[in-house]
Design a protein around this motif. Structure first.
Motif, PDB file in Angstrom:
ATOM      1  N   ASP A  69     -57.552 -36.963  -9.994  1.00 53.06           N
ATOM      2  CA  ASP A  69     -57.270 -37.653 -11.101  1.00 53.06           C
ATOM      3  C   ASP A  69     -56.018 -37.242 -11.739  1.00 53.06           C
ATOM      4  OD1 ASP A  69     -59.686 -39.080 -11.021  1.00 53.06           O
ATOM      5  OD2 ASP A  69     -60.512 -37.896 -12.597  1.00 53.06           O
ATOM      6  N   PHE A  70     -55.604 -35.960 -11.343  1.00 54.05           N
ATOM      7  CA  PHE A  70     -54.436 -35.551 -12.074  1.00 54.05           C
ATOM      8  C   PHE A  70     -53.360 -36.019 -11.218  1.00 54.05           C
ATOM      9  CE2 PHE A  70     -56.021 -30.964 -13.917  1.00 54.05           C
ATOM     10  CZ  PHE A  70     -55.617 -31.617 -14.991  1.00 54.05           C
ATOM     11  N   ALA A  71     -53.230 -36.003  -9.804  1.00 53.25           N
ATOM     12  CA  ALA A  71     -52.541 -36.853  -9.009  1.00 53.25           C
ATOM     13  C   ALA A  71     -52.259 -38.009  -9.399  1.00 53.25           C
ATOM     14  CB  ALA A  71     -52.734 -36.345  -7.453  1.00 53.25           C
ATOM     15  N   ALA A  72     -53.639 -38.961  -9.546  1.00 51.87           N
ATOM     16  CA  ALA A  72     -53.318 -40.564  -9.680  1.00 51.87           C
ATOM     17  C   ALA A  72     -52.704 -40.856 -11.148  1.00 51.87           C
ATOM     18  CB  ALA A  72     -54.541 -40.892  -9.635  1.00 51.87           C
ATOM     19  N   ASN A  73     -52.659 -39.544 -12.111  1.00 51.51           N
ATOM     20  CA  ASN A  73     -52.030 -39.787 -13.251  1.00 51.51           C
ATOM     21  C   ASN A  73     -50.502 -39.216 -13.342  1.00 51.51           C
ATOM     22  OD1 ASN A  73     -54.069 -41.439 -14.804  1.00 51.51           O
ATOM     23  ND2 ASN A  73     -55.119 -39.420 -14.798  1.00 51.51           N
ATOM     24  N   GLY A  74     -49.801 -38.925 -12.300  1.00 52.99           N
ATOM     25  CA  GLY A  74     -48.585 -38.634 -12.204  1.00 52.99           C
ATOM     26  C   GLY A  74     -48.114 -37.215 -12.225  1.00 52.99           C
ATOM     27  N   VAL A  75     -49.380 -36.292 -12.006  1.00 53.61           N
ATOM     28  CA  VAL A  75     -49.217 -34.720 -12.203  1.00 53.61           C
ATOM     29  C   VAL A  75     -48.795 -34.481 -10.563  1.00 53.61           C
ATOM     30  CG1 VAL A  75     -50.344 -32.454 -12.301  1.00 53.61           C
ATOM     31  CG2 VAL A  75     -50.901 -34.387 -13.848  1.00 53.61           C
ATOM     32  N   ASN A  76     -47.745 -33.594 -10.458  1.00 56.85           N
ATOM     33  CA  ASN A  76     -47.319 -33.151  -9.165  1.00 56.85           C
ATOM     34  C   ASN A  76     -48.372 -31.923  -8.586  1.00 56.85           C
ATOM     35  OD1 ASN A  76     -45.780 -32.645  -6.848  1.00 56.85           O
ATOM     36  ND2 ASN A  76     -44.531 -31.226  -7.787  1.00 56.85           N
ATOM     37  N   VAL A  77     -49.304 -32.344  -7.715  1.00 60.66           N
ATOM     38  CA  VAL A  77     -50.306 -31.688  -7.203  1.00 60.66           C
ATOM     39  C   VAL A  77     -49.851 -30.744  -5.820  1.00 60.66           C
ATOM     40  CG1 VAL A  77     -52.524 -31.188  -6.368  1.00 60.66           C
ATOM     41  CG2 VAL A  77     -52.134 -32.738  -8.267  1.00 60.66           C
ATOM     42  N   VAL A  78     -49.595 -29.326  -5.837  1.00 65.13           N
ATOM     43  CA  VAL A  78     -48.879 -29.005  -4.673  1.00 65.13           C
ATOM     44  C   VAL A  78     -50.417 -27.814  -4.024  1.00 65.13           C
ATOM     45  CG1 VAL A  78     -47.231 -27.319  -3.628  1.00 65.13           C
ATOM     46  CG2 VAL A  78     -46.718 -28.894  -5.557  1.00 65.13           C
ATOM     47  N   TYR A  79     -50.877 -28.178  -2.910  1.00 67.11           N
ATOM     48  CA  TYR A  79     -52.011 -27.470  -2.081  1.00 67.11           C
ATOM     49  C   TYR A  79     -51.219 -26.492  -1.287  1.00 67.11           C
ATOM     50  CZ  TYR A  79     -56.515 -26.576  -0.717  1.00 67.11           C
ATOM     51  OH  TYR A  79     -57.812 -25.981  -0.237  1.00 67.11           O
ATOM     52  N   ILE A  80     -51.049 -25.050  -1.567  1.00 63.91           N
ATOM     53  CA  ILE A  80     -50.629 -24.121  -0.767  1.00 63.91           C
ATOM     54  C   ILE A  80     -51.822 -23.719  -0.231  1.00 63.91           C
ATOM     55  CG2 ILE A  80     -49.386 -21.900  -0.633  1.00 63.91           C
ATOM     56  CD1 ILE A  80     -48.203 -22.468  -3.054  1.00 63.91           C
ATOM     57  N   THR A  81     -51.814 -23.560   1.245  1.00 68.87           N
ATOM     58  CA  THR A  81     -52.691 -23.170   2.235  1.00 68.87           C
ATOM     59  C   THR A  81     -53.145 -21.529   2.182  1.00 68.87           C
ATOM     60  OG1 THR A  81     -51.371 -22.998   3.925  1.00 68.87           O
ATOM     61  CG2 THR A  81     -52.490 -25.148   3.823  1.00 68.87           C
ATOM     62  N   GLY A  82     -54.512 -21.308   2.137  1.00 69.18           N
ATOM     63  CA  GLY A  82     -54.774 -19.669   2.312  1.00 69.18           C
ATOM     64  C   GLY A  82     -55.443 -19.647   3.586  1.00 69.18           C
ATOM     65  N   ASN A  83     -56.397 -18.546   3.591  1.00 71.26           N
ATOM     66  CA  ASN A  83     -56.904 -18.263   4.889  1.00 71.26           C
ATOM     67  C   ASN A  83     -58.070 -18.893   4.965  1.00 71.26           C
ATOM     68  OD1 ASN A  83     -57.184 -15.883   2.730  1.00 71.26           O
ATOM     69  ND2 ASN A  83     -58.870 -15.393   3.970  1.00 71.26           N
ATOM     70  N   HIS A  84     -58.777 -18.899   3.783  1.00 71.37           N
ATOM     71  CA  HIS A  84     -60.197 -19.766   3.859  1.00 71.37           C
ATOM     72  C   HIS A  84     -60.207 -21.169   4.116  1.00 71.37           C
ATOM     73  CE1 HIS A  84     -63.223 -16.312   2.832  1.00 71.37           C
ATOM     74  NE2 HIS A  84     -62.083 -15.920   2.507  1.00 71.37           N
ATOM     75  N   ASP A  85     -59.008 -21.686   4.005  1.00 71.57           N
ATOM     76  CA  ASP A  85     -58.739 -23.239   4.105  1.00 71.57           C
ATOM     77  C   ASP A  85     -57.512 -23.111   5.197  1.00 71.57           C
ATOM     78  OD1 ASP A  85     -56.760 -22.212   2.251  1.00 71.57           O
ATOM     79  OD2 ASP A  85     -57.491 -23.484   0.690  1.00 71.57           O
ATOM     80  N   GLU A  86     -57.305 -22.368   6.023  1.00 66.68           N
ATOM     81  CA  GLU A  86     -56.348 -22.357   6.860  1.00 66.68           C
ATOM     82  C   GLU A  86     -56.422 -23.512   7.872  1.00 66.68           C
ATOM     83  OE1 GLU A  86     -56.735 -18.969   9.371  1.00 66.68           O
ATOM     84  OE2 GLU A  86     -58.667 -19.466  10.078  1.00 66.68           O
ATOM     85  N   MET A  87     -57.436 -24.210   7.990  1.00 69.37           N
ATOM     86  CA  MET A  87     -57.465 -25.398   8.731  1.00 69.37           C
ATOM     87  C   MET A  87     -56.472 -26.433   8.496  1.00 69.37           C
ATOM     88  SD  MET A  87     -61.481 -25.930   9.799  1.00 69.37           S
ATOM     89  CE  MET A  87     -61.151 -27.432  10.483  1.00 69.37           C
ATOM     90  N   LEU A  88     -56.225 -26.393   7.031  1.00 66.35           N
ATOM     91  CA  LEU A  88     -55.105 -27.434   6.487  1.00 66.35           C
ATOM     92  C   LEU A  88     -53.865 -27.066   6.868  1.00 66.35           C
ATOM     93  CD1 LEU A  88     -56.700 -27.540   2.511  1.00 66.35           C
ATOM     94  CD2 LEU A  88     -56.945 -29.300   4.528  1.00 66.35           C
ATOM     95  N   ARG A  89     -53.462 -25.903   7.398  1.00 65.35           N
ATOM     96  CA  ARG A  89     -52.166 -25.637   8.076  1.00 65.35           C
ATOM     97  C   ARG A  89     -51.534 -26.562   8.792  1.00 65.35           C
ATOM     98  NH1 ARG A  89     -52.912 -18.912   7.029  1.00 65.35           N
ATOM     99  NH2 ARG A  89     -52.417 -19.078   5.156  1.00 65.35           N
ATOM    100  N   LYS A  90     -52.502 -27.127   9.679  1.00 64.05           N
ATOM    101  CA  LYS A  90     -52.049 -28.250  10.625  1.00 64.05           C
ATOM    102  C   LYS A  90     -51.465 -29.374   9.858  1.00 64.05           C
ATOM    103  CE  LYS A  90     -56.165 -28.466  12.379  1.00 64.05           C
ATOM    104  NZ  LYS A  90     -57.210 -28.859  13.268  1.00 64.05           N
ATOM    105  N   PHE A  91     -51.639 -29.503   8.523  1.00 64.24           N
ATOM    106  CA  PHE A  91     -51.107 -30.653   7.873  1.00 64.24           C
ATOM    107  C   PHE A  91     -50.031 -30.110   7.004  1.00 64.24           C
ATOM    108  CE2 PHE A  91     -55.824 -31.315   8.564  1.00 64.24           C
ATOM    109  CZ  PHE A  91     -55.651 -32.612   9.459  1.00 64.24           C
ATOM    110  N   ALA A  92     -49.456 -28.981   7.073  1.00 58.94           N
ATOM    111  CA  ALA A  92     -48.423 -28.547   6.288  1.00 58.94           C
ATOM    112  C   ALA A  92     -47.098 -29.557   6.437  1.00 58.94           C
ATOM    113  CB  ALA A  92     -47.890 -27.120   6.781  1.00 58.94           C
TER     114      ALA A  92
END
Length: 283
Positions: A69-92
């Protein structure tokens, strides 16, 4: 009407959605209390390591929905990957609308350089023996569940909550040394690269302090976690602060003495926005 505090940047990390230790309801309360321009998710938001299909409560889903909802309302959301969500690093370096996924982030904040990253890159136990780190994570999760039962009993007896894991960490010299070494390495690298701020997560220790060596100085900040400490970092009026859910609630963010001396109406306008109730559509 709801009052929401305006903040230029809010930073949260180590939420661990999908685990028993995650305190999603407290986090949702916090997210509903702020109106950020930028929301930085500094790693370990979703715990993919310990994800279980049979455990993902509605409160955890609501946190994800709130971020969307934040993103949909214009908030800039930045997801920085960590070790427990490292699978997302392939989408960096992927961007979807107002949401971006990165491994690290550098921002210019009023002429000062801020360096954001999760911090697991410094953790050799993760880099060299991931299975051991994951085993430790499961043990930590079990400890949090046990702690929840202990605190339920304490609350029934009218006594204060108690953190078993924090007590263990603070009493083990190796853990204390690890935390101190982590802060030193992060700060030294920030100074070496000319960063005024270095902002991490990972070690679940909220902190803000000035670190210096013979080459210069930097401000080290850590956003803590939403498992035990319930903390975030906020940047507003050219200043950082550690937000503590247990202590701050909706306390105002004073930038300097001039703001403290403003009249009540102007002060409220400076630090909050008023969310009006949605009107019902006519049938």
């Amino acid at each position: 009407m709801n009052l929401k505090r305006k903040v230029e940047i809010a930073v949260i990390s180590d939420v661990h959605l999908g685990t028993f230790g995650c305190q999603a309801k407290q986090l949702l309360t916090y997210l509903n209390s702020i109106a950020p321009k930028t929301l930085i998710l500094n790693g370990d938001i979703i715990d993919i390591w310990q994800f279980k299909k049979r455990y993902f409560p509605k409160s955890h889903l609501k946190v994800i929905k709130k971020i969307m909802d934040f993103a949909a309302n214009g908030v800039n959301v930045v997801y920085i990957t960590g070790n427990h969500d490292e699978m997302l690093r392939k989408f960096a370096d992927t961007e979807i609308g107002n949401i971006s996924i990165v491994n690290k982030l550098v921002l210019d904040l009023n002429g000062k350089k801020a360096w954001f990253f999760h911090g697991d890159v410094f953790d050799m136990s993760i880099q060299n023996a991931k299975w051991l780190a994951k085993l430790g994570g499961w043990g930590y999760d079990l400890l949090i569940v046990m702690n929840g039962l202990v605190n339920w009993c304490l609350e029934k007896l009218g006594k204060e909550r108690y953190s078993l894991s924090k007590k263990i960490k603070n009493g083990v010299k190796g853990a204390v040394k690890y935390i101190n070494d982590f802060e030193e390495v992060a700060s030294d690298l920030a100074i070496q690269n000319g960063y005024d701020y270095v902002i991490c997560g990972h070690i679940h220790q909220p902190k803000m302090l000035i670190k210096e060596n013979k080459y210069g100085q930097t401000t080290y900040l850590n956003s803590g976690d939403w498992v035990e400490n319930f903390t975030a970092l906020e940047y507003q009026f050219k200043r950082w602060k550690i937000y503590s859910y247990n202590n701050d609630k909706l306390s105002p963010f004073f930038g300097d003495d001039d703001i403290k001396e403003m009249n009540t109406q102007d002060l409220i306008a400076a630090i909050t926005i008023v969310e009006q109730p949605k009107s019902k559509k006519s049938k």
